[in-house]
Design a protein around this motif. Structure first.
Motif, PDB file in Angstrom:
ATOM      1  N   GLU A 247       0.824  -1.212   0.000  1.00 27.66           N
ATOM      2  CA  GLU A 247       0.000   0.000   0.000  1.00 27.66           C
ATOM      3  C   GLU A 247       0.857   1.260   0.000  1.00 27.66           C
ATOM      4  OE1 GLU A 247      -3.411   0.431  -0.231  1.00 27.66           O
ATOM      5  OE2 GLU A 247      -3.261  -1.679  -0.798  1.00 27.66           O
ATOM      6  N   PHE A 248       1.909   1.265   0.810  1.00 23.52           N
ATOM      7  CA  PHE A 248       2.774   2.432   0.909  1.00 23.52           C
ATOM      8  C   PHE A 248       3.493   2.708  -0.405  1.00 23.52           C
ATOM      9  CE2 PHE A 248       6.874   4.427   1.749  1.00 23.52           C
ATOM     10  CZ  PHE A 248       6.478   5.546   2.457  1.00 23.52           C
ATOM     11  N   CYS A 249       3.914   1.661  -1.080  1.00 21.60           N
ATOM     12  CA  CYS A 249       4.732   1.824  -2.288  1.00 21.60           C
ATOM     13  C   CYS A 249       3.914   1.946  -3.563  1.00 21.60           C
ATOM     14  CB  CYS A 249       5.709   0.658  -2.409  1.00 21.60           C
ATOM     15  SG  CYS A 249       6.891   0.626  -1.039  1.00 21.60           S
ATOM     16  N   ARG A 250       2.611   1.861  -3.438  1.00 18.74           N
ATOM     17  CA  ARG A 250       1.761   2.060  -4.609  1.00 18.74           C
ATOM     18  C   ARG A 250       1.833   3.530  -4.991  1.00 18.74           C
ATOM     19  NH1 ARG A 250      -3.940   0.111  -3.673  1.00 18.74           N
ATOM     20  NH2 ARG A 250      -2.854  -1.854  -3.791  1.00 18.74           N
ATOM     21  N   ASP A 251       2.130   3.806  -6.229  1.00 18.60           N
ATOM     22  CA  ASP A 251       2.288   5.184  -6.693  1.00 18.60           C
ATOM     23  C   ASP A 251       0.978   5.672  -7.282  1.00 18.60           C
ATOM     24  OD1 ASP A 251       4.418   6.889  -9.114  1.00 18.60           O
ATOM     25  OD2 ASP A 251       3.253   7.630  -7.436  1.00 18.60           O
ATOM     26  N   SER A 252       0.375   6.664  -6.652  1.00 16.84           N
ATOM     27  CA  SER A 252      -0.901   7.188  -7.123  1.00 16.84           C
ATOM     28  C   SER A 252      -0.735   8.145  -8.296  1.00 16.84           C
ATOM     29  CB  SER A 252      -1.625   7.896  -5.979  1.00 16.84           C
ATOM     30  OG  SER A 252      -0.843   8.969  -5.510  1.00 16.84           O
ATOM     31  N   ARG A 253       0.507   8.563  -8.576  1.00 14.34           N
ATOM     32  CA  ARG A 253       0.735   9.513  -9.664  1.00 14.34           C
ATOM     33  C   ARG A 253       0.909   8.828 -10.999  1.00 14.34           C
ATOM     34  NH1 ARG A 253       5.660  12.067  -6.727  1.00 14.34           N
ATOM     35  NH2 ARG A 253       5.895   9.846  -6.562  1.00 14.34           N
ATOM     36  N   GLY A 254       0.979   7.553 -11.048  1.00 17.29           N
ATOM     37  CA  GLY A 254       1.167   6.855 -12.313  1.00 17.29           C
ATOM     38  C   GLY A 254       2.049   5.643 -12.133  1.00 17.29           C
ATOM     39  N   PRO A 255       2.245   4.900 -13.201  1.00 19.66           N
ATOM     40  CA  PRO A 255       3.042   3.672 -13.091  1.00 19.66           C
ATOM     41  C   PRO A 255       4.527   3.968 -12.902  1.00 19.66           C
ATOM     42  CG  PRO A 255       2.429   4.068 -15.362  1.00 19.66           C
ATOM     43  CD  PRO A 255       1.734   5.125 -14.539  1.00 19.66           C
ATOM     44  N   GLU A 256       5.150   3.188 -12.060  1.00 20.21           N
ATOM     45  CA  GLU A 256       6.598   3.220 -11.879  1.00 20.21           C
ATOM     46  C   GLU A 256       7.131   1.868 -12.289  1.00 20.21           C
ATOM     47  OE1 GLU A 256       7.790   4.224  -7.960  1.00 20.21           O
ATOM     48  OE2 GLU A 256       7.234   6.305  -8.170  1.00 20.21           O
ATOM     49  N   SER A 257       8.411   1.786 -12.387  1.00 22.11           N
ATOM     50  CA  SER A 257       9.001   0.510 -12.780  1.00 22.11           C
ATOM     51  C   SER A 257       8.827  -0.505 -11.651  1.00 22.11           C
ATOM     52  CB  SER A 257      10.479   0.689 -13.108  1.00 22.11           C
ATOM     53  OG  SER A 257      11.226   0.820 -11.923  1.00 22.11           O
ATOM     54  N   PRO A 258       8.719  -1.768 -11.999  1.00 20.85           N
ATOM     55  CA  PRO A 258       8.609  -2.803 -10.973  1.00 20.85           C
ATOM     56  C   PRO A 258       9.809  -2.815 -10.026  1.00 20.85           C
ATOM     57  CG  PRO A 258       8.003  -3.686 -13.113  1.00 20.85           C
ATOM     58  CD  PRO A 258       8.553  -2.310 -13.348  1.00 20.85           C
ATOM     59  N   LEU A 259      10.980  -2.451 -10.544  1.00 16.70           N
ATOM     60  CA  LEU A 259      12.180  -2.425  -9.703  1.00 16.70           C
ATOM     61  C   LEU A 259      12.070  -1.349  -8.626  1.00 16.70           C
ATOM     62  CD1 LEU A 259      14.982  -3.524  -9.135  1.00 16.70           C
ATOM     63  CD2 LEU A 259      15.889  -1.891 -10.783  1.00 16.70           C
ATOM     64  N   VAL A 260      11.542  -0.188  -8.971  1.00 20.17           N
ATOM     65  CA  VAL A 260      11.373   0.895  -7.994  1.00 20.17           C
ATOM     66  C   VAL A 260      10.394   0.460  -6.909  1.00 20.17           C
ATOM     67  CG1 VAL A 260      10.474   3.240  -7.676  1.00 20.17           C
ATOM     68  CG2 VAL A 260      11.969   2.733  -9.605  1.00 20.17           C
ATOM     69  N   ARG A 261       9.290  -0.149  -7.309  1.00 19.00           N
ATOM     70  CA  ARG A 261       8.304  -0.611  -6.321  1.00 19.00           C
ATOM     71  C   ARG A 261       8.890  -1.710  -5.441  1.00 19.00           C
ATOM     72  NH1 ARG A 261       4.898   0.079 -10.694  1.00 19.00           N
ATOM     73  NH2 ARG A 261       4.851  -2.144 -11.144  1.00 19.00           N
ATOM     74  N   ALA A 262       9.649  -2.625  -6.034  1.00 16.08           N
ATOM     75  CA  ALA A 262      10.260  -3.707  -5.257  1.00 16.08           C
ATOM     76  C   ALA A 262      11.267  -3.160  -4.253  1.00 16.08           C
ATOM     77  CB  ALA A 262      10.928  -4.712  -6.192  1.00 16.08           C
ATOM     78  N   ASN A 263      12.059  -2.191  -4.671  1.00 15.80           N
ATOM     79  CA  ASN A 263      13.020  -1.570  -3.749  1.00 15.80           C
ATOM     80  C   ASN A 263      12.303  -0.850  -2.621  1.00 15.80           C
ATOM     81  OD1 ASN A 263      15.262  -2.492  -5.119  1.00 15.80           O
ATOM     82  ND2 ASN A 263      15.495  -0.624  -6.327  1.00 15.80           N
ATOM     83  N   CYS A 264      11.217  -0.181  -2.943  1.00 17.67           N
ATOM     84  CA  CYS A 264      10.427   0.514  -1.920  1.00 17.67           C
ATOM     85  C   CYS A 264       9.876  -0.495  -0.912  1.00 17.67           C
ATOM     86  CB  CYS A 264       9.299   1.292  -2.596  1.00 17.67           C
ATOM     87  SG  CYS A 264       8.179   2.119  -1.434  1.00 17.67           S
ATOM     88  N   ARG A 265       9.255  -1.565  -1.417  1.00 17.94           N
ATOM     89  CA  ARG A 265       8.692  -2.581  -0.512  1.00 17.94           C
ATOM     90  C   ARG A 265       9.774  -3.195   0.364  1.00 17.94           C
ATOM     91  NH1 ARG A 265       5.769  -3.890  -5.221  1.00 17.94           N
ATOM     92  NH2 ARG A 265       7.145  -5.653  -5.612  1.00 17.94           N
ATOM     93  N   SER A 266      10.929  -3.441  -0.213  1.00 20.99           N
ATOM     94  CA  SER A 266      12.036  -4.008   0.553  1.00 20.99           C
ATOM     95  C   SER A 266      12.480  -3.068   1.668  1.00 20.99           C
ATOM     96  CB  SER A 266      13.208  -4.315  -0.390  1.00 20.99           C
ATOM     97  OG  SER A 266      14.302  -4.786   0.323  1.00 20.99           O
ATOM     98  N   ALA A 267      12.550  -1.774   1.372  1.00 19.17           N
ATOM     99  CA  ALA A 267      12.958  -0.796   2.385  1.00 19.17           C
ATOM    100  C   ALA A 267      11.931  -0.702   3.507  1.00 19.17           C
ATOM    101  CB  ALA A 267      13.165   0.567   1.734  1.00 19.17           C
TER     102      ALA A 267
END
Length: 106
Positions: free
Chosen positions: A61-81
């Motif tokens: 939920e935290f790493c979901r970007d409401s402004r538009g799609p991001e790369s899967p790598l960016v989301r994965a790094n966010c979730r990991s952090a």
């Protein structure tokens, strides 16, 4: 040649000045992540499994970007952090439950 060097230095200065602004823009909308732990026993295997499930949901939920799609790598790094930070706080929550205190995650 001196005029060319001046222009390059000016452009480089502007580029360096823009970097902190870009960082502020990405973290300005950061909001706290919370995982409710008051209703689970963090000192049991079942409770830890429930915490893990809730932590993964909170990270998604935290790493979901409401402004538009991001790369899967960016989301994965966010979730990991986010997961790393939640796991860092887990021992304090376990200790608080042992002591009978209330733990509030932020």
């Amino acid at each position: 040649m001196t005029n060319f060097a001046s222009r390059i230095a000016g452009v480089a200065t502007l580029a360096l000045a823009a970097l902190p602004l870009a960082a502020i823009a990405t973290t300005a909308d950061a909001r706290p992540v919370s995982v409710q732990v008051s209703d689970i026993d963090l000192n049991s295997a079942h409770g830890l499994a429930a915490f893990e499930q809730r932590a993964k949901h909170a990270a998604r939920e935290f790493c979901r970007d409401s402004r538009g799609p991001e790369s899967p790598l960016v989301r994965a790094n966010c979730r990991s952090a986010v997961m790393s930070e939640l796991h860092e706080k887990l021992p304090a929550a376990q200790l608080a439950q042992i002591r009978g205190a209330t733990y509030a995650a932020r």
